[in-house]
Design a protein around this motif. Structure first.
Motif, mmCIF file in Angstrom:
data_model
loop_
_atom_site.group_PDB
_atom_site.id
_atom_site.type_symbol
_atom_site.label_atom_id
_atom_site.label_comp_id
_atom_site.label_asym_id
_atom_site.label_seq_id
_atom_site.Cartn_x
_atom_site.Cartn_y
_atom_site.Cartn_z
ATOM 1 N N VAL A 127 10.047 -26.435 -1.568
ATOM 2 C CA VAL A 127 9.122 -27.562 -1.347
ATOM 3 C C VAL A 127 9.831 -28.653 -0.572
ATOM 4 N N PRO A 128 9.092 -29.388 0.262
ATOM 5 C CA PRO A 128 9.697 -30.544 0.921
ATOM 6 C C PRO A 128 10.096 -31.596 -0.102
ATOM 7 N N ALA A 129 11.233 -32.241 0.137
ATOM 8 C CA ALA A 129 11.696 -33.348 -0.697
ATOM 9 C C ALA A 129 12.087 -34.467 0.256
ATOM 10 N N GLY A 130 11.099 -35.225 0.695
ATOM 11 C CA GLY A 130 11.340 -36.188 1.757
ATOM 12 C C GLY A 130 11.626 -35.456 3.059
ATOM 13 N N SER A 131 12.735 -35.830 3.671
ATOM 14 C CA SER A 131 13.129 -35.156 4.916
ATOM 15 C C SER A 131 13.919 -33.879 4.649
ATOM 16 N N ARG A 132 14.207 -33.596 3.384
ATOM 17 C CA ARG A 132 14.992 -32.419 3.024
ATOM 18 C C ARG A 132 14.098 -31.369 2.372
ATOM 19 N N GLU A 174 9.378 -28.391 10.442
ATOM 20 C CA GLU A 174 10.571 -29.242 10.444
ATOM 21 C C GLU A 174 11.482 -28.941 9.252
ATOM 22 N N HIS A 175 10.967 -28.197 8.272
ATOM 23 C CA HIS A 175 11.764 -27.852 7.092
ATOM 24 C C HIS A 175 12.304 -26.429 7.135
ATOM 25 N N CYS A 176 11.621 -25.549 7.833
ATOM 26 C CA CYS A 176 11.993 -24.131 7.803
ATOM 27 C C CYS A 176 11.671 -23.479 9.135
ATOM 28 N N SER A 177 12.533 -22.570 9.567
ATOM 29 C CA SER A 177 12.304 -21.825 10.805
ATOM 30 C C SER A 177 12.881 -20.427 10.648
ATOM 31 N N HIS A 178 12.504 -19.552 11.578
ATOM 32 C CA HIS A 178 13.048 -18.195 11.595
ATOM 33 C C HIS A 178 14.289 -18.181 12.464
ATOM 34 N N SER A 179 15.213 -17.282 12.163
ATOM 35 C CA SER A 179 16.449 -17.230 12.951
ATOM 36 C C SER A 179 16.177 -16.944 14.419
ATOM 37 N N SER A 180 15.048 -16.288 14.720
ATOM 38 C CA SER A 180 14.711 -15.989 16.108
ATOM 39 C C SER A 180 14.105 -17.186 16.831
ATOM 40 N N GLY A 181 13.992 -18.304 16.161
ATOM 41 C CA GLY A 181 13.369 -19.479 16.767
ATOM 42 C C GLY A 181 14.344 -20.446 17.399
ATOM 43 N N HIS A 182 15.600 -20.040 17.568
ATOM 44 C CA HIS A 182 16.607 -20.990 18.042
ATOM 45 C C HIS A 182 17.411 -20.434 19.208
ATOM 46 N N ARG A 183 17.353 -21.126 20.312
ATOM 47 C CA ARG A 183 18.231 -20.809 21.444
ATOM 48 C C ARG A 183 19.512 -21.625 21.345
ATOM 49 N N ARG A 193 21.506 -28.438 17.435
ATOM 50 C CA ARG A 193 20.665 -29.495 16.857
ATOM 51 C C ARG A 193 20.952 -29.717 15.377
ATOM 52 N N PHE A 194 21.607 -28.739 14.708
ATOM 53 C CA PHE A 194 21.885 -28.851 13.273
ATOM 54 C C PHE A 194 23.283 -29.395 12.983
ATOM 55 N N ARG A 195 23.973 -29.833 14.010
ATOM 56 C CA ARG A 195 25.321 -30.372 13.812
ATOM 57 C C ARG A 195 25.288 -31.504 12.779
ATOM 58 N N GLY A 196 26.164 -31.407 11.776
ATOM 59 C CA GLY A 196 26.245 -32.432 10.744
ATOM 60 C C GLY A 196 25.258 -32.263 9.605
ATOM 61 N N GLN A 197 24.393 -31.243 9.650
ATOM 62 C CA GLN A 197 23.374 -31.049 8.617
ATOM 63 C C GLN A 197 23.761 -29.936 7.642
ATOM 64 N N ASP A 198 23.198 -30.049 6.431
ATOM 65 C CA ASP A 198 23.270 -28.945 5.469
ATOM 66 C C ASP A 198 22.156 -27.964 5.817
#
Length: 428
Positions: free
Chosen positions: A292-297, A157-166, A170-175
């Motif tokens: 490192v995770p910092a809460g949800s970020r 939920e914190h990190c993914s590979h660029s090949s993991g997204h179709r 889902r990231f609209r509005g996120q940093d």
């Protein structure tokens, strides 16, 4: 008794489909296993474009009747030099090629490949194991996704590979921090910005490289001689990599490894540059130390070339850091079989014959894993034609070196496969 096929191709991307087309035309009893064009259909966000030129992006059949231009011409699409083509159109082209040039592709996931007598046993996620005299592994790039060490312990939920997204919506509005400095990183960041996210690109390099606009195909003889076109771009070095992979294979192993690691390095397509620079802030010359995770970020610790510490926080991190070929990541290969394969130099890729056969008789490889043997063209669709023709020639030489296995289709029939075939004894 179970049927034993001449060749089982594992993987149904550009290389696997091209091998299937050449094998069928050669009259081999071939099966192709996998989801057709899976990487292109399932692991690339909508809105991406093909970076290579359409004429350099053909899948390969021996008669050359199923080109990307042929597909586009019948559908009102434009496939012309210097004009990027949507990835979605290329994916559909691959499916069309599979329907018309390849025996029916079986959408089965291979879980194990092990020696069996003089051939192989191929286990899948459904049905009984398959028996094959030879196997070609054309597994694409997905088993070789690379994450920087600092990101490997982060939860999904914190990190993914660029090949993991179709779908990047889902990231609209996120940093979102995108790590990397090549086309995948820059195009992913651009699409994120255009979809309403707030991306920032972080790269170790001190500058981003951009490809220049495509040079016209029609040029004076002198200009063509000085700077020839090839499927990997212009220039004599690229021409050699694109058109003479067999010559690259004859170089010393250390040099081949160096070429595979450094040639045609990270760079953005010329047609992306304006879109990217208008929307995406960049931190260049920054090395990632910790995450490192910092809460949800997610909190990232970086350092500059001058030793200055920088801390960033983001809602998500995307590693657009490419793929590193390594046999150790091919879990489907029997442990003993994998451990016994000769490697190129000190690396983790198989040493191959001119026919793409490994040191284990009857086991062939195609695609990314073969780049340290045949050069950088094996990282691109353009290399599929060379690989398919040579690999099937290698298979036929291997099959000609021993009699049919008990129960094999070749022991029962000498019929040819689909397509315009040629006699199975014609290639040596």
């Amino acid at each position: 008794m179970n049927r034993t096929d001449d060749l089982v191709v594992i993987g149904a991307g550009p290389y696997g489909l091209s091998i299937g087309a050449h094998a069928a035309a050669a009259g081999l009893a071939v099966r192709v296993l996998g989801r057709p064009m899976e990487s292109w259909r399932d692991h690339m966000p909508g809105g991406m474009f093909l970076k290579s030129e359409p004429w350099a992006s053909n899948l390969s059949d021996p008669a050359g009747r199923h080109t990307l231009a042929d597909y586009c011409a019948g559908r009102g699409l434009v496939a012309e030099h210097g004009r990027p083509l949507p990835i979605s159109a290329f994916s559909e082209y691959g499916l069309w090629f599979a329907r018309h040039a390849v025996p029916e592709v079986e959408e089965r996931t291979v879980t194990a490949v092990a020696p069996h007598g003089a051939g192989f046993r191929v286990t899948t996620d459904e049905g009984p194991p398959l028996l094959a005299r030879t196997v070609a592994l054309a597994v694409g790039v997905m088993p070789f996704r690379h994450y920087p060490r600092a990101l490997r312990a982060l939860p999904g939920e914190h990190c993914s590979h660029s090949s993991g997204h179709r779908d990047l919506g889902r990231f609209r509005g996120q940093d979102v921090v995108v790590v990397g400095g090549g086309q995948a990183a820059m195009e992913t960041a651009t699409l994120l910005a255009e979809l309403g996210a707030r991306p920032r690109l972080v790269a170790r390099a001190g500058r981003l490289n951009w490809n220049t606009p495509a040079k016209p195909l029609s040029r004076s003889p002198l200009r063509r001689m000085r700077d020839p076109h090839s499927g990997l771009g212009t220039g004599w070095r690229n021409w050699v990599y694109a058109e003479l992979p067999g010559a690259v294979r004859r170089l010393p192993a250390a040099r081949r490894e160096r070429i595979a690691a450094t040639a045609l390095g990270p760079a953005g397509a010329w047609w992306l540059r304006e879109r990217f620079e208008e929307r995406v802030p960049v931190l260049l010359g920054h090395r990632l130390l910790r995450a490192v995770p910092a809460g949800s970020r997610t909190r990232l610790a970086l350092t500059t070339a001058g030793g200055e510490d920088v801390v960033l926080e983001a809602g998500h991190v995307i590693a657009a850091t490419g793929f590193v070929p390594d046999l150790a990541r091919l879990d489907l290969l029997d442990d003993g079989l994998r451990a016994g394969l000769r490697r190129v130099g000190t690396g983790g890729t198989p040493e191959l014959t001119a026919g793409f056969e490994s040191s284990h008789p009857g086991l062939f490889f195609a695609g990314l894993l073969t780049a340290p043997s045949f050069g950088p063209s094996m990282r691109f669709v353009h290399g599929a034609g060379f690989a398919a023709g040579r690999l099937v020639g290698g298979v036929r030489r291997r099959l000609g070196g021993r009699g049919p296995l008990p129960g094999s289709s070749r022991a029962r029939s000498t019929g040819t496969g689909r397509g315009a075939g040629y006699p199975t004894s014609s290639v040596r």
